[in-house]
Design an enzyme around this catalytic site. Structure first.
Site, PDB file in Angstrom:
ATOM      1  CD  GLU A   1     -26.186 -38.445  -6.930  1.00  0.00           C
ATOM      2  OE1 GLU A   1     -26.405 -39.486  -7.572  1.00  0.00           O
ATOM      3  OE2 GLU A   1     -27.101 -37.799  -6.373  1.00  0.00           O
TER       4      GLU A   1
ATOM      5  CG  ASP B   1     -26.131 -49.876  -7.598  1.00  0.00           C
ATOM      6  OD1 ASP B   1     -26.083 -48.648  -7.433  1.00  0.00           O
ATOM      7  OD2 ASP B   1     -27.174 -50.488  -7.853  1.00  0.00           O
TER       8      ASP B   1
HETATM    9  N1  ADE Z   1     -29.175 -45.156  -7.493  1.00  0.00           N
HETATM   10  C1  ADE Z   1     -28.019 -45.814  -7.585  1.00  0.00           C
HETATM   11  N2  ADE Z   1     -28.226 -47.145  -7.533  1.00  0.00           N
HETATM   12  C2  ADE Z   1     -29.550 -47.310  -7.389  1.00  0.00           C
HETATM   13  C3  ADE Z   1     -30.367 -48.457  -7.258  1.00  0.00           C
HETATM   14  N3  ADE Z   1     -29.850 -49.672  -7.265  1.00  0.00           N
HETATM   15  N4  ADE Z   1     -31.696 -48.275  -7.108  1.00  0.00           N
HETATM   16  C4  ADE Z   1     -32.217 -47.023  -7.099  1.00  0.00           C
HETATM   17  N5  ADE Z   1     -31.484 -45.919  -7.213  1.00  0.00           N
HETATM   18  C5  ADE Z   1     -30.157 -46.051  -7.359  1.00  0.00           C
END
Ligand code: ADE
Length: 231
Positions: free
Chosen positions: A11, A199
């Protein structure tokens, strides 16, 4: 001086690569790279995943580097249909969604700081405006709302629904922003959180997260670069 915190190497590595006149220091197990980023004095740290590592990092930055701002960048799971993979979440505030003393009669997500019960920790308004302008300029979909932070990777609709039920303004979930926000609040340092969606925080997340990580990181860095150039 601006402080930039990311949880994972992936990142922050592009930012670190673009820094000039670099010096590094390792404090409490995390590496701080200081130098010039797009002409601005900056320190970048990869803090590690989760609220404890993020809180330690923000406190070290506050004490050692005395930054004028701290910015948390990285990726997140979406909690709203207004944001899909690649979109940008900008924190108007941050909350620790897993902070729970409700058994004692408290509201969820907060704690006493200096005698006042704090739940939503507000971002710096000037930085929020700059991030919104930058996301627009980059032609990226963005939403400004609450960043919900907890020590869990959210990968299921039940957990997602629970977070949104308690924190209806939440637009994304991640694992560091709320801790950094709290440390900044305690130290009176203006902060911002910018996260790109990797996501949907649902059953597909364990596959989506690694698949879309790079693309999401690239988007959050595009927006962040523009903001740094305006500071
Ligand atoms: N960072 C990226 N996706 C995530 C998720 N689904 N839950 C917690 N942190 C995250």
């Amino acid at each position: 001086m601006i402080g930039i915190i990311a949880a994972m190497q992936s990142e922050a590595e592009e930012l670190i690569r673009k820094m000039k006149y670099k010096r590094t220091a390792t404090v409490s197990g995390a590496k701080y790279t200081r130098g010039k980023l797009f002409g601005v004095d900056a320190v970048v740290c990869v803090c590690g995943v989760g609220k404890v590592r993020a809180g330690v990092c923000a406190e070290v930055m506050a004490l050692k580097y005395k930054p004028d701002y701290i910015i948390n960048t990285g990726v997140a799971g979406t909690l709203t249909d207004k944001l899909s993979i690649g979109g940008i979440a900008i924190a108007k505030d941050a909350v620790q969604h897993d902070f729970d003393t409700t058994a004692l009669g408290d509201p969820r997500g907060g704690c006493f700081i200096d005698g006042k019960f704090e739940i939503y920790i507000k971002s710096d308004k000037k930085l929020v405006k700059l991030f919104e302008k930058a996301a627009k300029a980059e032609n990226l979909a963005y939403v400004t709302g609450t960043v919900a932070t907890g020590d869990c990777f959210v990968a299921g609709n039940d957990k997602k629904a629970e977070i949104v039920k308690y924190f209806p303004s939440a637009v994304c979930c991640e694992m560091e922003g709320g801790a950094i926000a709290t440390v900044c609040f305690i130290n009176k340092i203006p902060f911002a959180i910018v996260r790109a969606i990797s996501d949907s925080a649902d059953g597909g997340s364990p596959d989506d997260f690694p698949e879309f990580l790079r693309q999401a990181v690239a988007n959050s860095i595009r927006v962040l670069e523009r903001v740094i150039k305006e500071l």
